[in-house]
Scaffold this active site. Structure first.
Site, PDB file in Angstrom:
ATOM      1  N   GLY A 154     -10.765  -2.290   2.530  1.00  0.00           N
ATOM      2  CA  GLY A 154      -9.973  -2.281   3.746  1.00  0.00           C
ATOM      3  C   GLY A 154      -9.907  -0.912   4.383  1.00  0.00           C
ATOM      4  N   ASP A 155      -8.829  -0.684   5.118  1.00  0.00           N
ATOM      5  CA  ASP A 155      -8.696   0.560   5.865  1.00  0.00           C
ATOM      6  C   ASP A 155      -8.334   1.746   4.993  1.00  0.00           C
ATOM      7  OD1 ASP A 155      -5.415   1.226   6.438  1.00  0.00           O
ATOM      8  OD2 ASP A 155      -5.940  -0.728   5.638  1.00  0.00           O
ATOM      9  N   THR A 206       0.863  -1.184   0.000  1.00  0.00           N
ATOM     10  CA  THR A 206       0.000   0.000   0.000  1.00  0.00           C
ATOM     11  C   THR A 206       0.895   1.229   0.000  1.00  0.00           C
ATOM     12  OG1 THR A 206      -1.878  -1.027   1.133  1.00  0.00           O
ATOM     13  CG2 THR A 206      -1.605   1.332   1.441  1.00  0.00           C
ATOM     14  N   ARG A 254     -14.512  -6.345  -1.267  1.00  0.00           N
ATOM     15  CA  ARG A 254     -13.870  -6.062   0.008  1.00  0.00           C
ATOM     16  C   ARG A 254     -13.213  -4.680  -0.020  1.00  0.00           C
ATOM     17  NH1 ARG A 254      -8.241  -4.920   1.764  1.00  0.00           N
ATOM     18  NH2 ARG A 254      -8.110  -5.535   3.959  1.00  0.00           N
ATOM     19  N   GLY A 279      -5.447  -4.390   6.888  1.00  0.00           N
ATOM     20  CA  GLY A 279      -6.538  -3.423   6.948  1.00  0.00           C
ATOM     21  C   GLY A 279      -7.567  -3.667   8.017  1.00  0.00           C
TER      22      GLY A 279
END
Length: 316
Positions: free
Chosen positions: A197-198, A167, A195, A221
């Site tokens: 994530g964070d 990331t 999905r 995440g």
């Protein structure tokens, strides 16, 4: 204010053979962002330029080279946040945008909402003049091969360069005190379609508040979301109020603002991630004076920042 810039290419178990590639990617991102900031340009322009470079580097898990989901498709997420207004532009589950951070900026500046996803986000991209690419243009041969091995045998880390690979993100401050943070990702390999994530979630993978600082996170995440890690780190950067400005038991001392506080805040936020979720990750940040800090509990994290003398400091 003196301009500041820090970037990252993800906290994970970066193999030896990718170390120089990751360093070079961070160097190019710093060059792109700093060429704008050093000439008096805005932090927003600088952060978009820096993250776009990181998204274009296939060694990182963002934009071109992102991990594939369970169906064999790329789904990208990104966010930019303005520390002055607390407004963010966020996008998720993109399959046809080469540089998700550029669309996140369009949402920040031109959308009444703060987050758009999937087909709706891509429709907004088209309306904003952001070119759409074919989904295949975001897939590298190495990621396709890894996905095929997972599909045909077992989902194993040996098939990938890193299951939590790369990331990317950046935090920038310009000479006028403008503070922006950004994060972009392709998510986890073989994730369920849809999905998120964070990374594109305000306060989780990214947060900016000009009264305290800006943060971009990387790592697992679902764990980062549990502790709202970006916002947690920013709260450690908030200037003292009275005599008790930080949570009791914290390693952060509620004393006057110093450059050391940036590094301490980063380490404390990662400590909370580790102790409360038993997981891994990292983050980069700038405090409200532009002092950089970073921390991670993975074997390595690709990062780079501009030193006080204008030189680039890059590490893995």
């Amino acid at each position: 204010m003196k301009p500041s810039l820090i970037v990252h290419g993800g906290a994970w178990d970066i193999p030896d053979e990718l170390m120089e590639t990751c360093k070079a990617g961070c160097d190019r991102a710093l060059t792109a962002g700093w060429s704008i900031l050093s000439q008096g340009g805005s932090a927003l322009d600088a952060i978009e330029a820096a993250v776009s470079v990181l998204e274009d580097e296939p060694a990182f898990d963002a934009g071109f080279g992102s991990h594939l989901n369970l169906d064999g498709h790329v789904e990208c997420d990104a966010i930019i946040m303005n520390g002055a207004t607390l407004r963010a532009g966020s996008v998720a589950a993109l399959q046809r945008v080469q540089n998700p951070i550029q669309l996140a900026r369009k949402v920040l500046e031109n959308c009444p909402h703060m987050m758009l996803v999937a087909e709706g986000a891509e429709r907004f991209a088209k309306a904003q003049g952001v070119a759409l690419c074919a989904p295949e243009e975001l897939i590298t041969d190495s990621e396709r091969d890894a996905w095929l091995k997972c599909r045909n045998s077992t989902h194993a880390a040996a098939h990938h360069r890193g299951h939590e690979q790369g990331t990317v993100g950046a935090v920038a401050m310009d000479r006028h005190g403008g503070l922006f943070a950004a994060t972009s990702t392709g998510g986890t390999c073989c994730k369920l379609p849809g999905r998120v994530g964070d990374s594109p979630l305000i306060g989780c993978g990214c947060y900016a508040d000009s009264e305290a600082g800006g943060v971009s996170c990387t790592g697992y995440g679902e764990a980062i979301m549990k502790v709202v890690m970006a916002k947690t780190a920013v709260e450690f950067l908030r200037p003292p109020v009275g005599t008790d400005s930080h949570p009791s038991g914290s390693v952060i001392s509620p004393k006057s603002f110093t450059p050391d506080l940036a590094s301490l805040a980063a380490r404390e936020a990662v400590r909370i991630l580790a102790t409360r979720t038993h997981s891994t990750g990292g983050l980069i940040l700038l405090d409200r004076q532009g002092n950089p800090g970073f921390a991670f509990n993975t074997p390595r994290m690709a990062y780079g920042y501009v030193g006080s003398d204008g030189s680039f400091v890059i590490g893995v």
